[in-house]
Motif scaffolding. Structure first.
Motif, short mmCIF file in Angstrom:
data_model
loop_
_atom_site.label_atom_id
_atom_site.label_comp_id
_atom_site.label_asym_id
_atom_site.label_seq_id
_atom_site.Cartn_x
_atom_site.Cartn_y
_atom_site.Cartn_z
N ASN A 1 0.82 -1.20 0.00
CA ASN A 1 0.00 0.00 0.00
C ASN A 1 0.86 1.26 0.00
O ASN A 1 1.85 1.35 0.72
CB ASN A 1 -0.90 -0.03 1.24
N ARG A 2 0.47 2.24 -0.78
CA ARG A 2 1.27 3.45 -0.98
C ARG A 2 1.45 4.29 0.27
O ARG A 2 2.39 5.09 0.35
CB ARG A 2 0.61 4.33 -2.05
N SER A 3 0.55 4.15 1.26
CA SER A 3 0.61 5.03 2.44
C SER A 3 0.89 4.28 3.73
O SER A 3 0.56 4.75 4.82
CB SER A 3 -0.70 5.82 2.57
N ASP A 4 1.52 3.10 3.64
CA ASP A 4 1.85 2.35 4.85
C ASP A 4 2.72 3.17 5.80
O ASP A 4 3.45 4.08 5.38
CB ASP A 4 2.57 1.05 4.49
N ARG B 1 6.57 2.89 1.33
CA ARG B 1 6.16 4.03 0.52
C ARG B 1 7.15 4.30 -0.61
O ARG B 1 6.75 4.59 -1.74
CB ARG B 1 5.99 5.27 1.41
N MET C 1 -2.67 -3.10 -4.89
CA MET C 1 -2.01 -2.86 -3.61
C MET C 1 -2.57 -3.82 -2.57
O MET C 1 -3.78 -4.05 -2.54
CB MET C 1 -2.25 -1.43 -3.14
N TYR C 2 -1.70 -4.35 -1.73
CA TYR C 2 -2.17 -5.20 -0.63
C TYR C 2 -1.94 -4.51 0.71
O TYR C 2 -1.09 -3.64 0.84
CB TYR C 2 -1.51 -6.58 -0.67
N GLU C 3 -2.75 -4.92 1.68
CA GLU C 3 -2.61 -4.37 3.02
C GLU C 3 -1.67 -5.24 3.83
O GLU C 3 -1.64 -6.46 3.68
CB GLU C 3 -3.96 -4.24 3.71
N THR D 1 -0.26 -1.02 7.33
CA THR D 1 -1.39 -0.33 6.69
C THR D 1 -2.31 0.30 7.72
O THR D 1 -2.72 1.45 7.58
CB THR D 1 -2.17 -1.31 5.79
N PHE E 1 -6.20 3.35 2.68
CA PHE E 1 -6.36 2.11 1.91
C PHE E 1 -7.84 1.84 1.72
O PHE E 1 -8.59 1.73 2.70
CB PHE E 1 -5.70 0.95 2.65
N PHE F 1 -7.69 -6.08 -1.53
CA PHE F 1 -6.71 -5.32 -2.29
C PHE F 1 -7.35 -4.02 -2.78
O PHE F 1 -8.57 -3.90 -2.83
CB PHE F 1 -6.21 -6.12 -3.50
N GLN F 2 -6.50 -3.08 -3.15
CA GLN F 2 -6.98 -1.89 -3.83
C GLN F 2 -6.47 -1.95 -5.26
O GLN F 2 -5.26 -1.91 -5.50
CB GLN F 2 -6.52 -0.61 -3.13
#
Length: 224
Positions: free
Chosen positions: A108-111, A117, A140-142, A147, A158, A215-216
């Motif tokens: 995930n982009r904002s972990d 990141r 994206m996975y958590e 996350t 997320f 997922f996202q």
């Protein structure tokens, strides 16, 4: 059969976030490749014993998961910063051109972890359709303990919109996760087996299955 790649900042990310889904890919006959960006290194303070045990964990996990290949880039763990992206992108690009994945799983982009990141930005730079025409799907996975601890800002949260039923694979996922003994702890530690099961139970209940991974979806190209 399709080619799949899962990107891990650190070994254990792949099992926490997508272990059941990856096992399902393998069961379907897909080629699943594992790209690990960082490693523990003696020159950065890790003992020779820990370096050795980590490499043994990687081999055992790859074997139990049924991965087709394991690629390690050996960047120092916990020390990634945005200035490294310019060096990282060509290396990830080379891996993608070698593997030619149709599906990419990435953190995930904002972990909360800065390694996650930085790697996300480097991976996404390697998904442009005119340079990587084989890519069809990017998800994206958590990752438990990363996350859910990230700031819940509206533009960064997320937002799961793609679910995979892993009911048949959860027990194997938990079994593989136990290989990472040093990364686990008793509940309420985020990376406990109880919590991994609970998240899968919650995600499954959200979509009418017993257990699921969420997922996202950030890119899907239908060329059928």
């Amino acid at each position: 059969m399709s080619n799949v790649i899962v990107v891990s900042a650190h070994p254990d990310d792949e099992v926490l976030g997508a272990g059941g889904t990856l096992l399902k890919h393998v069961a379907k006959g897909d080629q699943v490749h594992w790209l690990i960006i960082t490693n523990v290194l003696e020159e950065y303070g890790f003992s020779a014993e820990r370096v050795k045990s980590r490499q043994e964990e990687i081999v055992e996990v790859a074997t139990k998961m049924g991965f087709t290949s394991t690629i390690k880039l050996d960047y120092p763990t916990m020390l990634l910063h945005p200035g490294m992206i310019i060096d990282m992108v060509p290396k990830i690009s080379d891996v993608f051109h070698q593997v030619k994945p149709e599906t990419i799983y990435v953190m995930n982009r904002s972990d909360a972890h800065s390694d996650h990141r930085v790697i996300f930005d480097a991976v996404v730079a390697c998904t442009k359709s005119f340079r990587y025409p084989f890519i069809r799907k990017v998800l994206m996975y958590e990752c438990l303990s990363e996350t859910e601890f990230a700031p819940a800002l509206p533009e960064r949260v997320f937002m799961p919109n793609y679910y995979v039923d892993i009911s048949e694979y959860l027990e194997k996922k938990l079994e593989v996760m136990e290989i990472y003994e040093s990364e686990l702890g008793p509940h309420p530690f985020p990376r406990s087996l109880d919590n991994i099961r609970a998240l899968a139970h919650f995600r499954g209940a959200s979509v009418g299955t017993h257990y699921a991974e969420a997922f996202q979806l950030i890119k899907f190209i239908d060329k059928q």
